[in-house]
Design an enzyme around this catalytic site. Structure first.
Site, PDB file in Angstrom:
ATOM      1  N   SER A  40       3.313   0.084   2.272  1.00 45.79           N
ATOM      2  CA  SER A  40       4.623   0.529   1.823  1.00 45.79           C
ATOM      3  C   SER A  40       5.148   1.541   2.819  1.00 45.79           C
ATOM      4  O   SER A  40       4.379   2.097   3.625  1.00 45.79           O
ATOM      5  CB  SER A  40       4.500   1.180   0.443  1.00 45.79           C
ATOM      6  OG  SER A  40       5.661   1.911   0.093  1.00 45.79           O
ATOM      7  N   TYR A  46       0.017   6.629  -6.117  1.00 46.24           N
ATOM      8  CA  TYR A  46       0.604   5.491  -5.411  1.00 46.24           C
ATOM      9  C   TYR A  46       0.609   5.726  -3.902  1.00 46.24           C
ATOM     10  O   TYR A  46       0.225   4.843  -3.120  1.00 46.24           O
ATOM     11  CB  TYR A  46       2.025   5.252  -5.914  1.00 46.24           C
ATOM     12  CG  TYR A  46       2.738   4.118  -5.221  1.00 46.24           C
ATOM     13  CD1 TYR A  46       2.547   2.797  -5.639  1.00 46.24           C
ATOM     14  CD2 TYR A  46       3.597   4.348  -4.143  1.00 46.24           C
ATOM     15  CE1 TYR A  46       3.193   1.744  -4.994  1.00 46.24           C
ATOM     16  CE2 TYR A  46       4.242   3.311  -3.500  1.00 46.24           C
ATOM     17  CZ  TYR A  46       4.038   2.011  -3.931  1.00 46.24           C
ATOM     18  OH  TYR A  46       4.670   0.974  -3.299  1.00 46.24           O
TER      19      TYR A  46
END
Length: 288
Positions: A143, A156
Site C-alpha cells: 500500500s 494496518y
C-alpha cells in the site's frame, strides 16, 4: 493493454480478497485480458456474484489465515484448473484507533490476514509455480501505507510495511534460488482505491475504561472522506497490469501520488527526520 494481454492472457489468475475493492478490480481486468480467474474470498455470496458476472471464473471460499486451507486451495487449482500464471495475495483488512486501545484480537486479525495471509499464499503456490517451469508472476499487495506513517491506523501500516519487506526479500530469494527467469515477484502499492475496507475496519472497545472511541471513529470518517474521490478499482487494475507487463517491480496505481510518498519516505530515512504529524496533507493508505 496489448502488452498485458500478451503477457497474461490465457493464463490462470488466483486472487485472494477478490470479491471487493481492488481485488474485484484486478479480477475483472484479468478476465477482460482473457485469464481464467480463481476468486478467493471469505464472503461466499459476494464471490459467487462476481463469478456469475465473469463467465468461466471460479469462486472459492477460503480464509487466508488458514495455512492448510491455502495449501488445499493450491492443490485444487493445479489439479482442476491448471498451472497458475498470476498469484495475487490481496486479502486485507483495516484497523482504527490508538495502538494502546487496540484489542488484541483486532491486532491479530490484521497481522494474520494482511501478513500471514501473504506468507501462506506464497508458501502454498510458489513451489508449484517453480515446479511448473513456466513463466509466472507473484503480486503481493502492500500500500502507499507501506512507505508512510499514519497515526490511528498503526496495525494496518505495520502490516503493509511488512508486506513490502516480505516482497522485496522474496524477490531476492527467487533470484538467489535461480528462478528469476521464470518467476517475477512484484509489489503492488495502491493509493486511494474505492472499496469497503474502511466500513468493515476494526475499531476499539467502547466498554473498555479510558478507550478513545472518538479518535478511532474520527480517523474512520477521515478515510471515508478520502474514499469519495478514490480511484475506480478497474482503472487501478489496468494501470497495475500494464506496469507488471512492462517488468516494473513496484506497481503503483497512481504513479505520481504514490511515487511522491516513496520519495518522501526515502528522504526521511536519508535525513533521519523524526516522524511528524501532518496538518495540511495526509498520505492515504486506502488500497483495497
Amino acid at each position: 493493454m496489448t502488452r498485458a494481454r500478451e503477457t497474461f492472457g490465457g493464463g490462470v489468475a488466483v486472487i485472494t480478497g477478490a470479491a471487493a475493492g481492488i481485488g474485484a478490480g484486478l479480477a475483472r481486468h484479468a478476465h477482460r485480458l482473457g485469464m481464467t480467474v480463481v476468486l478467493v474470498d471469505v464472503d461466499a455470496q459476494a464471490a459467487a456474484a462476481l463469478r456469475d458476472e465473469l463467465p468461466g471464473s471460479i469462486d472459492v471460499v477460503c480464509d487466508v489465515r488458514d495455512a492448510d486451507a491455502m495449501a488445499a486451495l493450491a492443490e485444487r487449482v493445479y489439479r482442476d484448473v491448471g498451472s497458475v500464471r498470476l498469484l495475487v495475495n490481496n486479502a486485507g483488512v483495516e484497523q482504527f484507533g490508538y495502538l494502546w486501545d487496540t484489542p488484541v484480537a483486532n491486532w491479530n486479525r490484521v497481522m494474520d490476514i494482511n501478513v500471514s495471509g501473504v506468507f501462506h499464499g506464497v508458501r502454498a503456490f510458489l513451489p508449484r509455480m517453480i515446479a511448473a517451469q513456466t513463466r509466472a508472476w507473484v503480486w503481493n499487495l502492500s500500500s502507499i501505507g507501506g512507505v508512510a506513517v499514519v497515526p490511528l491506523q498503526t496495525p494496518y501500516i505495520v502490516s503493509k510495511h511488512a508486506v513490502l519487506a516480505l516482497t522485496e526479500c522474496l524477490r531476492l530469494e527467487v533470484e538467489l534460488a535461480g528462478h528469476a527467469d521464470l518467476i517475477q515477484v512484484q509489489a503492488v502499492l495502491p493509493g486511494a482505491v474505492k472499496s469497503n475496507i474502511f466500513e468493515t475496519a476494526g475499531g476499539v472497545d467502547p466498554a473498555a475504561d479510558g478507550t478513545d472511541v472518538a479518535a478511532a471513529e474520527s480517523q474512520r470518517a477521515a478515510m471515508l472522506d478520502i474514499k469519495a474521490d478514490a480511484m475506480d478499482p478497474i482503472e487501478a487494475a489496468e494501470v497495475v497490469f500494464d506496469q507488471a507487463a512492462d517488468g516494473a517491480f513496484y506497481l503503483l496505481t497512481q504513479p505520481d501520488y504514490v511515487g511522491s510518498a516513496m520519495a518522501e519516505r526515502a528522504e526521511v530515512l536519508r535525513s533521519r527526520t523524526p516522524p511528524q504529524l501532518r496538518t495540511t496533507r495526509r498520505f492515504d493508505p486506502a488500497e483495497h
